[in-house]
Structure formats: C-alpha cells, structure tokens
Design a protein around this motif. Structure first.
Motif, short mmCIF file in Angstrom:
data_model
loop_
_atom_site.label_atom_id
_atom_site.label_comp_id
_atom_site.label_asym_id
_atom_site.label_seq_id
_atom_site.Cartn_x
_atom_site.Cartn_y
_atom_site.Cartn_z
N GLY A 270 1.46 -0.87 -0.07
CA GLY A 270 -0.32 -0.08 -0.26
C GLY A 270 0.89 1.12 0.20
N PRO A 271 0.54 2.36 0.43
CA PRO A 271 1.79 3.47 0.50
C PRO A 271 2.55 3.54 2.02
CG PRO A 271 -1.08 3.85 1.74
CD PRO A 271 -0.83 2.43 1.20
N LEU A 272 2.74 2.33 2.15
CA LEU A 272 3.58 2.50 3.35
C LEU A 272 5.15 2.42 2.88
CD1 LEU A 272 5.13 2.02 5.91
CD2 LEU A 272 3.86 0.22 6.55
N LEU A 273 6.06 2.76 2.74
CA LEU A 273 7.16 3.03 2.45
C LEU A 273 8.52 2.49 3.48
CD1 LEU A 273 7.46 4.77 -0.57
CD2 LEU A 273 7.54 2.92 -0.62
N SER A 274 9.63 2.36 3.14
CA SER A 274 10.90 2.34 4.20
C SER A 274 11.98 2.79 4.31
CB SER A 274 11.64 0.69 4.41
OG SER A 274 12.34 1.21 3.26
#
Ligand code: SF4
Ligand code: SF4
Ligand code: SF4
Ligand code: SF4
Lengths: 184, 659
Positions: B259-263
């Motif tokens: 989804g929109p979560l990135l590291s």
C-alpha cells in the motif's frame, strides 16, 4: 471616479525590497495603456515631504509597516486616496520584513549594527530624527483600511495590470481570477 | 448487497450505498466538496471544517466527511453562507501560524494554498499572531516546520494507522498546540521509523523532504511506479520525476503488497549512491584497468568465458544480484548454464535457497505461510530476524500488531536487534548456540503440552538433553526466558515463526528444520499444507532466482568468475574477497565503481534500479511488472543487450574453434 477627469494613480513603498515596483514596471508597453486611461501623480522616486502627498484616486502601496514614519506616511496616503490598494506579500501577507518578528527587536538591532562581522565599534543609531522601530512588523491593513490587496512576492505584472486596469475602468475587482492569484 | 440510497446534493441527484459519507457520495458523483484534514489513506477526522454542508431538516451544519449519507437527504454544499464560512476558516488558519508562502518549501503544491485560491482569498482579515515556532530538522530525511502546520492531524493518523508506530501526537494547548514526537523529543531522537508517510500525507509545508524541497515544487511532475530492490517483500512505490530525473519517492496507493507504506530505504536511501557510476567498459591491461569501447570489452569477456569451455582451465562461476528483474536473471542464467555449460550459477545471497531446499527435503514438502497468516497471527516468533532493520515495512506491520492488538513478539537472535524493542521477550543466545535454544523451546513445548508421543526418538533425545538449565548454560540465555517463550508460543492459536537473512543467507537447514518441527508439533499447519513459518531474504527477486534454477556455486578453483552485480551493494565478505583473489579472472558487470572493481579484469557498465524494467516475484510469489523510470546515461547499455552480445560472441568463438 468622475467621467470627465482621468483617474490619478500614485504609488509608494514602505518596508519592501522594491521588487513589487519592478513587477509593476514589467507591465511593459501596457504602461502606455495606464497613462492613456489615467495619470500617475507620484512614484517612490518622487520627492515629497510629509503632508505634501498629492490627492489621488488609486494609491498603491508596496512594503510592510516597520516604523513610526511608515505609519504617518500611510495615514496621509489613506487620507489622500479614494481607493487604497496594497500590493505584494510585504504589504499584506507576510514576507521578508516579518522575519524579525520572531526575535526581540533589541536583538535584531544588535545583530544588524553591532555583532555583524564587518562592524567595528558599532552602535545602534539613536538620532532623534530617525523613526522608531515598531516591536512587530505588520501588514498595512493593521493601521489603515485597505480596499484591495494583491498578494504575491512580487505579484506578477499581469496580476498588477489586471487590478490597476479594472480600477482605471472604474470597477473595484471582486477578486483576482485564478491563474493570476498567487501567494508566492 | 449494500443498500442503495439516493440523495440530492446541490440540486443534483446522487446515488450511493448505505454506509457512505456525504463526502464520499458527492465525490462518487463528480461533485466537489473542499477538504483539508481528509485523506483517502486515513480514517476520518472531521476537524478542519472545510467540508461543512447544510442538510435539510438539521439546524446545525454537518461535516460531509463524517456525516453518513441517508436516503432522501437534501444537501447543500455550496452557497454564499458556506463559502463565507470556509473563507473565514481558511483566513483563521493563515492568521494562526506563519505562512510565508514565498519561502515555503511546498508553495505551489500546498493544499492550504489551493483551497485559498479556490476561495478567492487575497489576504486574511484577522490579525497575525506571529507565534515563535522552531522547525525540527533532526530527522535525517525530512523537516517538520510548525510554522506551516494547520493541525489537521493527517500526520498523526498516518503515523499510527499506516506506519504503526504512533510516534506523532499533539502536544501543548491552544495557540501553542503543535505536533510532537513521542513525549516532545526531537524527531531524530524519537521512535520514528523514518518511513516518510507523514510527509506524503501532509497537505502543507509543515513536513517536507529535505532532499527535494524546492526541486519538487512544480506541478505536472511525472509519476511512475517501481519496486524497491532492497528486500523480498516486493514493496512498490511511486517515483516522482522532473525532467526525467528522480525528484523524490512517494508512497503508491495501489502497491499490491505494501500500500502507501514505504521504508526509509525505499524512500530515501535508494537515492543515495555511495559510489560513482561505471560509464564506460574497462579491461585490465598490464595490471591497470583501462577504458575501452564496448566491442573490445565484449570480445574480452567472450574470450575469457570461451577459454574455460574446454574444461582444462577450470570452471566458470556465475554470481548474480537478486535485485534484477526476472528477465535479466533468466538471460544471465541461460548464458552461463546453457552457453558456458556452467553448473555453478548462483546469486550473491545464494545460500538461502539451498538451505530452504535442504530443509524441504529433510522435513517434507510443506509450503511456508503467506502475508494473510502473518496479518492474522496472535503471536510472532522471530528467529535470526530483525525485520525493523532488514524488512522495515514488515517491521512496521509487526509494530502495528503490537501497538494495536497487543500481539506478543518473541525474538531469538544473537545480534542486538531493533525489533527487540517491540518484543515482549528477546533471547540473545551466543552465536552458534541458536540450535540449543530451539531444542530447549521444543522440549518445553512438548513438556508443557504433553506431546512426547508425537516426536520421533531422535528429536525426543535432543530435547530431553536440553532442559532450560542446559540451554541457559550453553547459550547464555535465562532459563525462565526459555520457559516463557515456549509458554507464549504454546498459548497462541495462530502463531507464526518468521526467520530472516541470518538463517536464510548463511545456510542452516537444521535450524530451519527445527522451526518447521515446532510449527508442525502444535498443529500450526494451514489448510493448504502451509506451515506457519516463513523465511525472508534481502534480495527483491530471490524467489525468481529460485524458480529460474540458480543453485549453489562452488567457488573453489574457479577459472573465471562472472559477477552481475548491477547496483547491488554486495556484501564483500572475507570469503568472497578470497574467492575473487583466487579466481583466474573476474568479469564484473556493475552500475557502480564500488569495491568489487578492484578484483575485476573486465568491467562492464550496468543499469541501476530506476533504469530497469521487468518482473519481480516477492517472497510470497506475488509477481509485479514495472517499466523503467529513468533513462540510463549515454553509453550504458541494457544488461540484456550485454548478455545477448556476449552469447553471440561466445557462439562465434566456439564455431571458429570447431573449424
Ligand atoms: S513582496 Fe516580495 S517583491 Fe514585494 S517588496 Fe516584499 S519582498 Fe519585495
Ligand atoms: S504551507 Fe502552504 S500556505 Fe503555508 S506558507 Fe507554505 S505554501 Fe503557503
Ligand atoms: S504537520 Fe502537516 S499533516 Fe501534520 S498536522 Fe500539521 S499540517 Fe497536518
Ligand atoms: S516518518 Fe513514519 S514513523 Fe516517522 S513520524 Fe512520520 S509517519 Fe511516523
């Protein structure tokens, strides 16, 4: 504005960088249109003393209010102009001069006149003739009624011309159409 | 099926379903109601009051983002009164803080500004307050400038709802209210995992990317989805381009896995290139690497590879990055396996597949569990795995499980791990004694659950010989910790065991096998014969390499080593150093002039992540295909072109030899 007489415009600057006036000059050949439809009674380089400012239909102000002289001047301008228009973020939105509001005035003056690296034996100017700084820099509407404000740093030439032309045509603009309206 | 409803908004008949808000129905029907604190990724807040509307029969104004749409409702979203109210709201926001647009990093891409323009605002009628607010620049990647904050709470919600950590919150009261990190510490010293989600969702210049504050200002930037090559989760992201160059990286709503979560790595670190680019081919002549044209470099490569064909000079070893697309991996494998007759084709993180396969052979052909099972787990056992470091997005999911659902995490790793901070219990055995801990755990499980009859004789002996006291002595962990870890695992209904690069990439089938045993012992096997266990690696396309048939490589006595590293920051272990030094010749296809270059006899330029297109298969087998986002610098050829050229030359050399 009377039919018979061409509207008179006068412009001044307070605490600004003159960038707004440069943008005003950027209307280029449209300056001729302005002169056709109206006349210019004063600009920032016109020499006049307090009390001798000409009567005008549209007063244009650049810059913010930082000292007591600015206020006196502004009050005279307000009294002499039918419509007062501020232009530029310094005059109405918040811009370079406002940055000193986040520090105590004394500290700002010391930085400018004493601590700056090129200064030797500096002192803060204190001649009685000099205007007094206000503690807080304010937009001009804080002191006088402003009829219209054109935001932007500087407002683009097209935006300035749009508003000035509307006024010269005898219309108080209801707003600034979208592509011409910008705060930066 | 959801109940259909019809309402009237601004005189237009709008259809929706029960459960939708007035705002959702309006949007669905192409009507615009202005918002500021609302964001499609986040829960509703209803705090900015931009979306106020009139609903017939209701005396008060309602916020369209929160008000449920009802059948037959008559809604007015635009009239003079509402416009005036919205103008006032906006003007108050401007007066409350120091919005100096000409120097704001986000001017031109600011939603507050947009709303102001839409509402014909030229100035605010309220007096400015000029609060003194100091920006927080302690985060390495972004700046938080309270001067531009409208307290919409999007960042606060995203930090809790998407990033899972809940670092951000509101602090102080009234005009002094600001967004704070933890209990008011600088962001750089807080529990922030630097995922940047808050920056993505902030509508104003209150949170902005340090790298691209003024660079990314223009509208009409191009956005292309791509994949993060750093780990095997398959995290997709949006690459924001300006004039063909990467301006910054954003979360991508449609990313199937993350989804929109990135590291922080996919969003920020990926843009830092520690070494200069390899722009021209080079060949070693008299001990020095000299720049040559492509033809010469390719000839030299083919010649080296052809020499080993006879077998007299030893064998060819191929080592390849797992960050490359399927297509490139396949071409590389084909070139080496088919055309060079090379059996030693592997990836830089090779050991893991061999390990998993061995474990598979030893313990049956079960499949490992999927993301769904991880999402549903009520207990997580991590072995040799620090997801917060190597797989930060997974780390964030785990943080969410801990913070939102109170799921216990037990971590077993000889290293000091970041994930240990999330763990209810963390066991730190001495290096090499992990197995003892697992035997101890198994023993405890068998004892606590009375499962002695289920295990074979050998296992039984092992666990009998590993009571907690012995484990404590051997591994240096507390006796009680072993007992408690087993109890936590045994008490869970859906526990999952996740193991990481420390096991997958160093090769330890016995350890992995024990984990499978633990899962099987308590019946933690899903319907599709999935064991609730999963191993993770650090290369984005490890799974593809496995499918293509990369096997272990024997570096001993290699005549030629052909490394295709691309932009992989290969871990140059002492072993690899030695192997490369001992090799007869080294061919290196690399994007960067990194530490591998010193060992190379031929250096061929290669693409970096944003220049590659193709297919990636993540750890769970999810395939994703992306096009290249940027063009390679002039003179750099696509990896596949290089591989084809080498293949053709190799055939020609062979033919010539036959004649
Ligand atoms: S608004 Fe900008 S251009 Fe105009 S006077 Fe101020 S600083 Fe200069
Ligand atoms: S946050 Fe938006 S409105 Fe505020 S100064 Fe920046 S660009 Fe202007
Ligand atoms: S920092 Fe941005 S997202 Fe967070 S409350 Fe302020 S304006 Fe909203
Ligand atoms: S970067 Fe991520 S973890 Fe850090 S404050 Fe923002 S949302 Fe929270």
């Amino acid at each position: 504005m009377s039919e018979a007489r061409k509207p008179v415009i006068a412009s001044v600057w307070l605490a600004g960088c003159s960038g707004c006036h440069m943008s005003l000059l950027d209307i280029d050949e449209r300056l001729l249109t302005v002169l056709e439809k109206g006349s210019i009674a004063a600009t920032p380089i016109t020499d006049f003393k307090l009390g001798s400012f000409p009567q005008c239909d549209v007063g244009l102000v650049e810059g913010s209010v930082t000292n007591t002289d600015n206020i006196k001047f502004l009050e005279e301008l307000r009294a002499k102009s039918t419509y007062l228009v501020s232009f530029g973020d310094c005059a109405g939105w918040g811009c370079v001069p406002f940055m000193r509001n986040f520090f105590p005035l004394q500290e700002v003056l010391e930085h400018g006149y004493i601590w700056s690296s090129s200064t030797v034996d500096g002192h803060i100017p204190d001649d009685e003739e000099l205007p007094t700084f206000l503690d807080v820099v304010e937009p001009i509407r804080k002191f006088v009624k402003v009829d219209f404000h054109i935001p932007g740093c500087p407002p683009s030439a097209d935006t300035i011309f749009y508003v000035v032309n509307e006024l010269l045509e005898g219309r108080m603009p209801a707003g600034i159409p979208q592509p011409l309206l910008h705060f930066d | 099926m959801a109940e259909l409803i019809t309402l009237t908004i601004d005189g237009q008949e709008c259809r929706g379903t029960k459960g939708m808000t007035i705002l959702q129905v309006a949007k669905e029907n192409g009507l615009d109601i202005p918002t500021l604190c609302n964001h499609p990724w986040l829960t509703t807040h209803g705090g900015c009051r931009m979306c106020v509307v009139e609903v017939e029969g209701q005396r008060r104004l309602v916020t369209a983002c929160a008000a449920p749409a009802e059948d037959g409702q008559i809604v007015v979203a635009h009239n003079d009164r509402l416009e005036t109210l919205r103008q006032m709201t906006l003007e108050l926001l401007f007066a409350e803080r120091n919005h100096i647009c000409p120097f704001c990093a986000m001017t031109g891409v600011c939603e507050l500004q947009d709303r102001a323009y839409e509402h014909h605002i030229t100035h605010t009628r309220y007096d400015y307050i000029f609060p003194v607010l100091t920006p927080d620049t302690t985060n390495p990647y972004f700046v938080q400038d309270h001067n531009r904050c409208i307290l919409c709470g999007r960042c606060v919600r995203s930090c809790y709802e998407i990033a899972g950590v809940g670092t951000l919150g509101f602090g102080h009261r009234g005009s002094q209210e600001v967004v704070i990190a933890d209990l008011g510490v600088p962001l750089g010293e807080s529990s922030c995992i630097k995922c940047g989600t808050c920056v993505d969702v902030c509508p104003t210049g209150a949170l902005f990317d340090k790298r691209a504050p003024y660079f990314s200002r223009a509208r009409g930037l191009e956005r292309k989805p791509s994949i993060c090559p750093d780990d095997d989760l398959g995290c997709a992201m949006n690459v924001v381009l300006k004039s063909g160059l990467v301006a910054r990286i954003e979360g991508w709503t449609e990313a199937p896995v993350n989804g929109p979560l990135l590291s922080y790595r996919s969003r920020y670190e990926i843009l830092n290139e520690p070494h200069p680019r390899v722009l021209k081919p080079r060949v070693r002549k008299d001990g020095e690497l000299v720049e040559v044209d492509w033809a010469e470099a390719l000839d030299a490569t083919a010649e080296l590879l052809a020499k080993t064909q006879s077998g007299a000079d030893g064998h060819v070893v191929g080592l390849c990055s797992t960050r490359l697309p399927y297509e490139t991996l396949a071409s590389y494998h084909r070139l080496l396996a088919e055309q060079c007759g090379c059996v030693d084709v592997d990836t830089f993180r090779g050991a893991q597949r061999a390990t998993r396969r061995q474990a598979d052979d030893l313990y049956g052909t079960h499949k490992e569990c999927d993301f769904e099972a991880i999402q549903q787990a009520d207990m997580v056992l991590l072995v040799g795995f620090d997801p917060c470091t190597t797989h930060p997005v997974l780390g964030a999911w785990l943080a969410k499980k801990v913070h939102h659902d109170g799921v216990p995490i037990v971590s077993i790793s000889p290293r000091t791990t970041k994930t240990a901070e999330l763990s209810i219990l963390s066991l730190k055995p001495r290096r090499g004694s992990e197995l003892a801990v697992l035997y101890g755990l198994l023993g405890q499980l068998i004892e606590q659950r009375n499962l002695g009859h289920l295990v074979d004789r050998l296992t039984a002996e092992k666990w009998r010989s590993h009571p907690p006291g012995r484990v404590s002595y051997e591994a240096g962990v507390e006796e009680q910790a072993v007992v408690r870890a087993a109890a936590l695992y045994a008490a869970a209904k859906n526990p999952v065991i996740l193991y990481g690069p420390d096991l997958t990439e160093t090769g330890n089938p016995t350890l992995i096998g024990r984990l499978w045993e633990m899962a099987q012992l308590l019946g933690h096997v899903g319907a599709s014969k999935e064991v609730m266990v999963r191993g993770f690696t650090t290369g984005a396309n490890s799974a593809a390499a496995e499918q293509i048939g990369f096997r272990g490589a024997d570096m001993e006595g290699a005549a030629v080593v052909y490394l295709l590293s691309g932009d992989d920051p290969v871990d140059l272990t002492p072993q690899l150093r030695q192997d490369l030094r001992d090799a007869g010749a080294v061919i290196l296809q690399s994007a960067h002039d990194g530490p591998l270059v010193q060992y190379a006899d031929v250096v061929l330029p290669s693409l970096k992540w944003s220049e590659r297109g193709g297919t990636w298969i993540n750890v769970m087998g999810v395939g994703q295909t992306f096009e290249a986002c940027t063009k390679a610098p002039a003179g750099i050829k696509p990896d596949e072109w290089v591989l084809t050229e080498i293949g053709e030359r190799l055939s020609a050399v062979k033919e010539a030899a036959h004649e």
